[in-house]
Design a protein around this motif. Structure first.
Motif, PDB file in Angstrom:
ATOM      1  N   THR A  25       9.450  -3.315   9.629  1.00  0.00           N
ATOM      2  CA  THR A  25       9.197  -4.185   9.592  1.00  0.00           C
ATOM      3  C   THR A  25       8.095  -4.525   9.635  1.00  0.00           C
ATOM      4  N   ASN A  26       7.497  -5.799   8.302  1.00  0.00           N
ATOM      5  CA  ASN A  26       6.295  -5.996   8.195  1.00  0.00           C
ATOM      6  C   ASN A  26       5.650  -5.690   7.103  1.00  0.00           C
ATOM      7  N   GLY A  40       6.440  -5.259   3.948  1.00  0.00           N
ATOM      8  CA  GLY A  40       6.669  -5.826   2.939  1.00  0.00           C
ATOM      9  C   GLY A  40       8.028  -6.112   1.863  1.00  0.00           C
ATOM     10  N   LYS A  41       8.625  -5.275   2.400  1.00  0.00           N
ATOM     11  CA  LYS A  41      10.132  -4.781   1.380  1.00  0.00           C
ATOM     12  C   LYS A  41       9.939  -6.416   0.939  1.00  0.00           C
ATOM     13  N   SER A  42       9.886  -7.367   1.454  1.00  0.00           N
ATOM     14  CA  SER A  42      10.581  -9.023   1.007  1.00  0.00           C
ATOM     15  C   SER A  42       9.347  -9.069   0.265  1.00  0.00           C
ATOM     16  N   ALA A  43       8.757  -8.576  -0.199  1.00  0.00           N
ATOM     17  CA  ALA A  43       7.358  -8.831  -0.971  1.00  0.00           C
ATOM     18  C   ALA A  43       7.731  -7.953  -2.239  1.00  0.00           C
ATOM     19  N   GLU A  90       9.834 -14.134   2.655  1.00  0.00           N
ATOM     20  CA  GLU A  90       8.316 -13.180   2.917  1.00  0.00           C
ATOM     21  C   GLU A  90       7.346 -13.930   2.760  1.00  0.00           C
ATOM     22  N   LYS A  91       7.288 -13.685   4.769  1.00  0.00           N
ATOM     23  CA  LYS A  91       6.441 -13.864   5.713  1.00  0.00           C
ATOM     24  C   LYS A  91       5.792 -12.846   7.479  1.00  0.00           C
ATOM     25  N   PHE A 141      10.421  -8.958  11.964  1.00  0.00           N
ATOM     26  CA  PHE A 141      12.016  -9.733  11.225  1.00  0.00           C
ATOM     27  C   PHE A 141      12.111 -10.630  10.264  1.00  0.00           C
ATOM     28  N   ALA A 142      11.843 -10.968   9.412  1.00  0.00           N
ATOM     29  CA  ALA A 142      10.947 -12.029   8.858  1.00  0.00           C
ATOM     30  C   ALA A 142      12.915 -12.115   7.974  1.00  0.00           C
ATOM     31  N   THR A 143      13.376 -10.730   7.841  1.00  0.00           N
ATOM     32  CA  THR A 143      14.125 -10.628   7.033  1.00  0.00           C
ATOM     33  C   THR A 143      15.828  -9.712   8.120  1.00  0.00           C
ATOM     34  N   ASN A 169       2.182   0.786   0.266  1.00  0.00           N
ATOM     35  CA  ASN A 169       2.031  -1.090   0.352  1.00  0.00           C
ATOM     36  C   ASN A 169       0.682  -1.305   0.775  1.00  0.00           C
ATOM     37  N   LYS A 170       0.029  -2.240   0.422  1.00  0.00           N
ATOM     38  CA  LYS A 170      -0.850  -3.180   1.104  1.00  0.00           C
ATOM     39  C   LYS A 170      -2.405  -2.540   0.405  1.00  0.00           C
ATOM     40  N   ASP A 208      -4.816  -3.625  -1.541  1.00  0.00           N
ATOM     41  CA  ASP A 208      -6.015  -3.996  -1.281  1.00  0.00           C
ATOM     42  C   ASP A 208      -6.529  -4.130  -0.433  1.00  0.00           C
ATOM     43  N   ALA A 244       2.083  -5.645  -3.688  1.00  0.00           N
ATOM     44  CA  ALA A 244       3.028  -6.248  -4.049  1.00  0.00           C
ATOM     45  C   ALA A 244       2.507  -7.521  -4.065  1.00  0.00           C
TER      46      ALA A 244
HETATM   47  N1  GTP Z   1      -2.580  -8.291   1.438  1.00  0.00           N
HETATM   48  C1  GTP Z   1      -0.544  -7.995   1.554  1.00  0.00           C
HETATM   49  N2  GTP Z   1      -0.003  -8.534   1.861  1.00  0.00           N
HETATM   50  C2  GTP Z   1       1.380  -8.175   1.902  1.00  0.00           C
HETATM   51  C3  GTP Z   1       1.317  -7.058   0.689  1.00  0.00           C
HETATM   52  N3  GTP Z   1       2.844  -6.787   0.255  1.00  0.00           N
HETATM   53  C4  GTP Z   1       2.975  -7.460   1.657  1.00  0.00           C
HETATM   54  N4  GTP Z   1       1.897  -8.462   1.821  1.00  0.00           N
HETATM   55  C5  GTP Z   1       2.296  -9.318   3.383  1.00  0.00           C
HETATM   56  O1  GTP Z   1       2.863  -9.275   4.373  1.00  0.00           O
HETATM   57  C6  GTP Z   1       3.630  -9.818   4.958  1.00  0.00           C
HETATM   58  C7  GTP Z   1       5.262  -8.724   5.653  1.00  0.00           C
HETATM   59  O2  GTP Z   1       6.392  -8.656   4.105  1.00  0.00           O
HETATM   60  P1  GTP Z   1       7.261  -8.965   4.324  1.00  0.00           P
HETATM   61  O3  GTP Z   1       7.702  -8.795   2.378  1.00  0.00           O
HETATM   62  O4  GTP Z   1       7.621 -10.686   5.109  1.00  0.00           O
HETATM   63  O5  GTP Z   1       7.550  -7.900   5.234  1.00  0.00           O
HETATM   64  P2  GTP Z   1       9.030  -7.206   5.302  1.00  0.00           P
HETATM   65  O6  GTP Z   1       8.927  -5.688   4.917  1.00  0.00           O
HETATM   66  O7  GTP Z   1       9.868  -7.894   3.825  1.00  0.00           O
HETATM   67  O8  GTP Z   1       9.407  -7.705   6.632  1.00  0.00           O
HETATM   68  P3  GTP Z   1      10.633  -7.860   7.559  1.00  0.00           P
HETATM   69  O9  GTP Z   1      11.663  -9.030   6.831  1.00  0.00           O
HETATM   70  O10 GTP Z   1       9.931  -8.884   8.914  1.00  0.00           O
HETATM   71  O11 GTP Z   1      11.392  -6.546   8.269  1.00  0.00           O
HETATM   72  C8  GTP Z   1       3.887 -11.034   3.675  1.00  0.00           C
HETATM   73  O12 GTP Z   1       2.627 -12.187   4.725  1.00  0.00           O
HETATM   74  C9  GTP Z   1       3.225 -10.781   2.779  1.00  0.00           C
HETATM   75  O13 GTP Z   1       2.700 -11.461   2.243  1.00  0.00           O
HETATM   76  C10 GTP Z   1       0.142  -6.531  -0.151  1.00  0.00           C
HETATM   77  O14 GTP Z   1       0.383  -5.448  -1.133  1.00  0.00           O
HETATM   78  N5  GTP Z   1      -1.261  -6.752  -0.218  1.00  0.00           N
END
Ligand code: GTP
Ligand code: MG
Length: 437
Positions: free
Chosen positions: A212-213, A215-218, A236-237, A241-243, A329-330, A332, A352
């Protein structure tokens, strides 16, 4: 604003804070401890202190044993905590004994996760799945629930109810669970139908999985933006567990290759059994994928632990053998590349957020989804105009020429299309692959 809890006590609507209790039964729990802090924060609980303990096995009455309960009580009073959070699942007896001894609300890891899920669920099926998991957890613990019940909502089972009341409550819960199961089954029928339709359309499927978190949704949103369909973005948050609900989106590449991308619920270690069962249908969406994209947040210090958690859960639901691409991911957020490549799977380093590496990820995904695409020369008779429209619309046409006996095309075709158009194929070009290039 004055609010009342289920015990009719006035509260100011805010939690004061929690003491976490993490017991080590012989294996390192530092990752799991950090995870619990994250979960507490996600539930809006401020962590005031952490009590650690090493023991051989849990105490049946209080989990941590009498002496440690005294120590915990001191800590709770000193820190002014109103909640104690255990990093394990407690029995009804343990919950009751601990609440009586400590005089504050006691919750365990499972209640906490169920609470977060309950808070996040949006779709009707998601809400039903969470409620089913909550009832399953509560049924064998009816006598144990006191203050903690007020956190999970509901209203069944007050402190120390009589046997008769307990039996009525149990019957009531079981009946509600049957109803929910029926409703979930109905909802799943339409989910199955949609899945069958997708299978019939022969469009391949890639599923985003991971902690979780991560960046899947991103990643999903970035692909949608590259696809010109950003209006179909998903939530995307920066929270755990945003999703909770599955989203499907069609991604069409410039060369007309098309696939379905699935975004789904994130993983966490020791996901409560009740939740895994209730969310089986949702988690299993990944099972029907041709390729998994495992998204990993490399900016998190314990990303390797989180990859292990993901792999274990994938194996548990039977998705361990599906080909996987790892998206680190991330990047940056990393000052230097300190990513340790620990698996034999194909991988790509991405951001992402900034778009780095996303073209490569898309290309690798497509290469895995369309492994047998080959450059093919066909000659289509002039009375088969519909085939030409199909090829122009669905495949990548490299060259087209009107000849005496029909239309000549040099086109990228996958296996099923080559079989369908076998009689029009002129000559097979050497096999071309995009994998690992
Ligand atoms: N700096 C940075 N932040 C990122 C990147 N990808 C995603 N994020 C941030 O990470 C946070 C979580 O991203 P989500 O895409 O919601 O994560 P998820 O995996 O879908 O999470 P759940 O749905 O909670 O399981 C968000 O605030 C995004 O904007 C990235 O490449 N760099
Ligand atoms: Mg998400």
């Amino acid at each position: 604003m004055i609010t009342f809890n289920d015990n009719n006590e006035i509260t100011d609507g805010r939690q004061k804070g929690a003491v976490l209790v993490c017991v080590n039964f012989g294996t390192d729990i530092s990752d799991s401890e950090r995870e619990l802090e994250g979960l507490a924060a996600a539930a809006g609980l401020e962590v005031l202190g952490i009590l650690e303990q090493t023991r051989e096995r849990p105490d049946t009455a209080t989990y941590i044993g009498k002496g440690k309960v005294e120590e915990l009580k001191d800590a709770v009073e000193k820190l002014g905590a109103d909640t104690v959070l255990f990093n394990d699942e407690l029995s009804g007896v343990q919950l009751r004994n601990l609440e009586e001894a400590l005089g504050v609300s006691v919750i365990d890891r499972t209640i906490l996760i169920l609470d977060i899920f309950a808070d996040r669920a949006v779709s009707s099926i998601g809400k039903l799945e969470v409620e089913l998991a909550q009832l399953k957890y509560r049924l064998p613990r009816l006598t144990g629930f006191g203050r903690s019940l007020s956190r999970t909502g509901g209203g069944i089972g007050t402190r120390g109810p009589g046997e008769k009341k307990l039996e009525t409550d149990r019957r009531h819960i079981r009946a509600r669970m049957d109803d929910i199961r029926r409703e979930i089954r109905d909802a799943e029928k339409s989910r199955d139908l949609n899945r069958k339709q997708r299978e019939k359309s022969e469009i391949p499927v890639a599923a985003l999985v991971g902690y979780t978190n991560a960046g899947k949704s991103a990643v999903m949103n970035r692909f949608l933006a590259m696809n010109g369909t950003e209006e179909r973005a998903v939530l995307e948050k920066d929270m755990l567990f945003a999703t909770l609900d599955v989203s499907h989106r069609n991604i069409r590449m410039e060369d007309n290759r098309e696939f379905i991308l699935i975004d789904t619920v994130g993983f966490v270690s020791r996901l409560p059994h009740t939740l895994v069962e209730a969310f089986k249908g949702t988690l299993e969406e990944a099972l029907y994928a041709d390729v998994l994209i495992e998204v990993v947040d490399v900016s998190s210090g314990d990303y390797e632990f989180k990859m292990d958690v993901t792999d274990r859960l994938l194996a548990d639901i039977g998705a361990g053998d599906i080909p996987k691409i790892i998206a680190y991911n991330k990047i940056d957020l990393l000052e230097e590349d300190r990513i340790r490549i620990s698996s034999a799977d194909d991988y790509v380093k991405i951001s992402a957020r900034e778009g780095t590496g996303m073209e490569t990820l898309l290309e690798k995904t497509a290469a895995a989804l369309f492994p047998d695409r080959q450059e093919t020369e066909v000659l289509i008779p002039y009375d088969k105009g519909s085939i030409i429209s199909y090829l122009c619309e669905k495949c990548s046409v490299l060259e087209m020429d009107y000849r005496d006996n029909g239309t000549y095309l040099r086109v990228m075709l996958d296996g099923p299309d080559r079989r369908r158009l076998e009689s029009y194929i002129l000559q097979q070009k050497g096999r071309q692959t995009w994998q690992n290039t």
